[in-house]
Design a protein around this motif. Sequence first.
Motif, short mmCIF file in Angstrom:
data_model
loop_
_atom_site.label_atom_id
_atom_site.label_comp_id
_atom_site.label_asym_id
_atom_site.label_seq_id
_atom_site.Cartn_x
_atom_site.Cartn_y
_atom_site.Cartn_z
N SER A 153 -48.77 2.41 27.02
CA SER A 153 -49.43 1.43 27.26
C SER A 153 -50.36 1.09 26.16
O SER A 153 -50.34 0.03 25.74
CB SER A 153 -50.17 1.51 28.69
OG SER A 153 -50.91 0.22 29.01
N ARG A 154 -51.01 2.00 25.58
CA ARG A 154 -51.91 1.71 24.54
C ARG A 154 -50.92 1.50 23.33
O ARG A 154 -51.67 0.66 22.52
CB ARG A 154 -52.56 3.29 24.16
CG ARG A 154 -53.67 3.34 23.25
CD ARG A 154 -54.18 4.70 22.90
NE ARG A 154 -53.11 5.43 22.14
CZ ARG A 154 -52.53 5.18 20.57
NH1 ARG A 154 -53.51 4.48 19.98
NH2 ARG A 154 -51.76 6.02 20.18
N LYS A 193 -48.84 11.11 31.52
CA LYS A 193 -49.68 10.85 30.29
C LYS A 193 -48.69 10.15 29.10
O LYS A 193 -49.33 9.14 28.31
CB LYS A 193 -49.97 12.26 29.82
CG LYS A 193 -50.99 12.84 30.54
CD LYS A 193 -51.23 14.13 29.93
CE LYS A 193 -52.41 14.98 30.65
NZ LYS A 193 -52.69 16.42 30.17
N THR A 194 -47.45 10.32 29.26
CA THR A 194 -46.63 9.44 28.16
C THR A 194 -46.74 8.08 28.64
O THR A 194 -46.69 7.17 27.59
CB THR A 194 -45.25 10.09 28.39
OG1 THR A 194 -45.24 11.25 27.87
CG2 THR A 194 -44.52 9.35 27.28
N ILE A 195 -46.60 7.70 29.82
CA ILE A 195 -46.77 6.07 30.33
C ILE A 195 -48.12 5.56 29.99
O ILE A 195 -48.07 4.46 29.39
CB ILE A 195 -46.57 5.89 31.83
CG1 ILE A 195 -45.25 6.36 32.02
CG2 ILE A 195 -46.94 4.68 32.27
CD1 ILE A 195 -44.73 6.48 33.66
N ALA A 233 -57.34 17.60 35.26
CA ALA A 233 -57.21 16.08 35.49
C ALA A 233 -58.37 15.52 35.95
O ALA A 233 -59.24 15.86 36.76
CB ALA A 233 -56.09 15.76 36.75
N SER A 234 -58.86 14.28 35.51
CA SER A 234 -59.86 13.51 35.90
C SER A 234 -59.74 12.88 37.38
O SER A 234 -58.61 13.00 37.76
CB SER A 234 -59.90 12.21 34.92
OG SER A 234 -58.95 11.44 34.87
N ARG A 235 -61.05 12.35 37.82
CA ARG A 235 -60.57 11.44 39.11
C ARG A 235 -59.63 10.59 39.10
O ARG A 235 -58.84 10.22 40.05
CB ARG A 235 -61.97 11.17 39.79
CG ARG A 235 -62.87 12.49 40.11
CD ARG A 235 -64.46 11.94 40.29
NE ARG A 235 -64.33 11.62 41.89
CZ ARG A 235 -64.54 10.47 42.39
NH1 ARG A 235 -64.73 9.49 41.44
NH2 ARG A 235 -64.65 9.99 43.58
N GLU A 236 -59.81 9.55 37.68
CA GLU A 236 -58.71 8.57 37.90
C GLU A 236 -57.20 8.89 37.77
O GLU A 236 -56.44 8.46 38.22
CB GLU A 236 -59.15 7.88 36.54
CG GLU A 236 -60.29 7.05 36.11
CD GLU A 236 -61.40 8.06 36.38
OE1 GLU A 236 -61.42 9.34 35.92
OE2 GLU A 236 -62.70 7.53 36.52
N ILE A 269 -40.71 7.06 22.94
CA ILE A 269 -41.60 8.26 23.54
C ILE A 269 -41.23 8.13 25.09
O ILE A 269 -41.27 9.23 25.92
CB ILE A 269 -43.19 8.03 23.29
CG1 ILE A 269 -43.88 7.07 24.09
CG2 ILE A 269 -43.27 8.48 21.80
CD1 ILE A 269 -45.12 7.13 24.16
N LEU A 270 -40.88 7.03 25.57
CA LEU A 270 -40.35 6.98 26.76
C LEU A 270 -38.81 7.25 27.46
O LEU A 270 -38.68 7.75 28.38
CB LEU A 270 -40.91 5.43 27.52
CG LEU A 270 -42.16 5.08 27.53
CD1 LEU A 270 -42.24 3.43 27.81
CD2 LEU A 270 -42.89 5.65 28.80
N GLU A 271 -38.20 7.15 26.16
CA GLU A 271 -36.70 7.07 26.78
C GLU A 271 -36.45 8.55 26.95
O GLU A 271 -35.44 8.68 27.61
CB GLU A 271 -35.85 6.47 25.63
CG GLU A 271 -35.73 5.04 25.75
CD GLU A 271 -34.89 4.32 24.81
OE1 GLU A 271 -34.66 4.98 23.47
OE2 GLU A 271 -34.42 3.42 24.95
N LYS A 272 -37.01 9.45 26.20
CA LYS A 272 -36.52 11.00 26.61
C LYS A 272 -36.84 11.23 28.04
O LYS A 272 -36.19 12.22 28.25
CB LYS A 272 -37.35 12.02 25.72
CG LYS A 272 -38.97 11.78 25.88
CD LYS A 272 -39.85 12.79 24.81
CE LYS A 272 -41.22 12.85 25.13
NZ LYS A 272 -41.77 13.66 24.32
N TYR A 273 -37.55 10.46 28.93
CA TYR A 273 -37.64 10.94 30.10
C TYR A 273 -36.54 10.30 31.22
O TYR A 273 -36.47 10.44 32.27
CB TYR A 273 -38.92 10.56 30.49
CG TYR A 273 -40.01 11.24 30.21
CD1 TYR A 273 -40.34 12.56 30.62
CD2 TYR A 273 -40.97 10.78 29.18
CE1 TYR A 273 -41.41 13.30 30.25
CE2 TYR A 273 -41.97 11.38 28.40
CZ TYR A 273 -42.17 12.91 29.22
OH TYR A 273 -43.21 13.61 28.64
N LEU A 274 -35.58 9.54 30.60
CA LEU A 274 -34.70 8.76 31.42
C LEU A 274 -33.61 9.52 32.08
O LEU A 274 -33.25 9.81 33.06
CB LEU A 274 -34.07 7.70 30.56
CG LEU A 274 -34.81 6.55 30.39
CD1 LEU A 274 -33.71 5.44 29.44
CD2 LEU A 274 -34.82 5.69 31.70
#
Length: 245
Positions: free
Chosen positions: A118-119, A112-114, A20-23, A132-137
Amino acid sequence: MTAEGRAPDHYQTLGVDYGASREEIEEAYHELARKLHPDVTGDDPELTARYMAVNEAYRILFKATEREDYDRSIGIEEPVEQRSGSTKARVAQSAPDSPAQDMRLLDARLRKTIRESSRLCGKGSYWEATRILEKYLKTHPENAGLRKALAEAALGRKSYHEAVNHMKVACRVEYHDPENFVMLASIYVEAGQLVLAEKALLEALGWNAEHEGALRLRKRIREIRDEEKPSIQKIFGRISRVLKR
């Protein structure tokens, strides 16, 4: 040290990958700190202990020199940018899998998916972002970040009712964050629901009376209302036409 005599895995504590990066570390820390802060959780000793562990993990991983020392202590020699799945597998040999560990890794994938959603929204691919987001609900129904990302995608598709429902969940979960109520209010404005927008802004300003985003949006609502009012000239024109009849 943990109860089993192992050094705590600070990466798992924050739910980030070993590369993971610092961000990414900072983002994960702030998300967890907001949820686990004693002002939010009260006097729950288990959550307080987790909050302290999150702070300790962030303190070590965010500072490059301390992170290098810590990495060596758990058997990681590669530079951050060269790490891969083999790094994760090697470190995991000293830490048995657990449901909590699996959930933290899932949290990292969700973040990462979020970012990817956004992109996609930035490119106008709102349906793909939603997909790609709905599978996490099912696994993260109360995750405020997921709900906000879904609201953004729904707003891009002009699905205001869906966007509002997602933001209501985010506001309930992170009720202390005025940004959530400002985002909800902005959706109401887009949908033309100015009264509901003003109610959401009252919640935001209740947490932070000087919140710039809330104050700007409230000013915008007033401007919209002024634009909707009949002008004085139109009123006098109507009166004049009536008198001439």
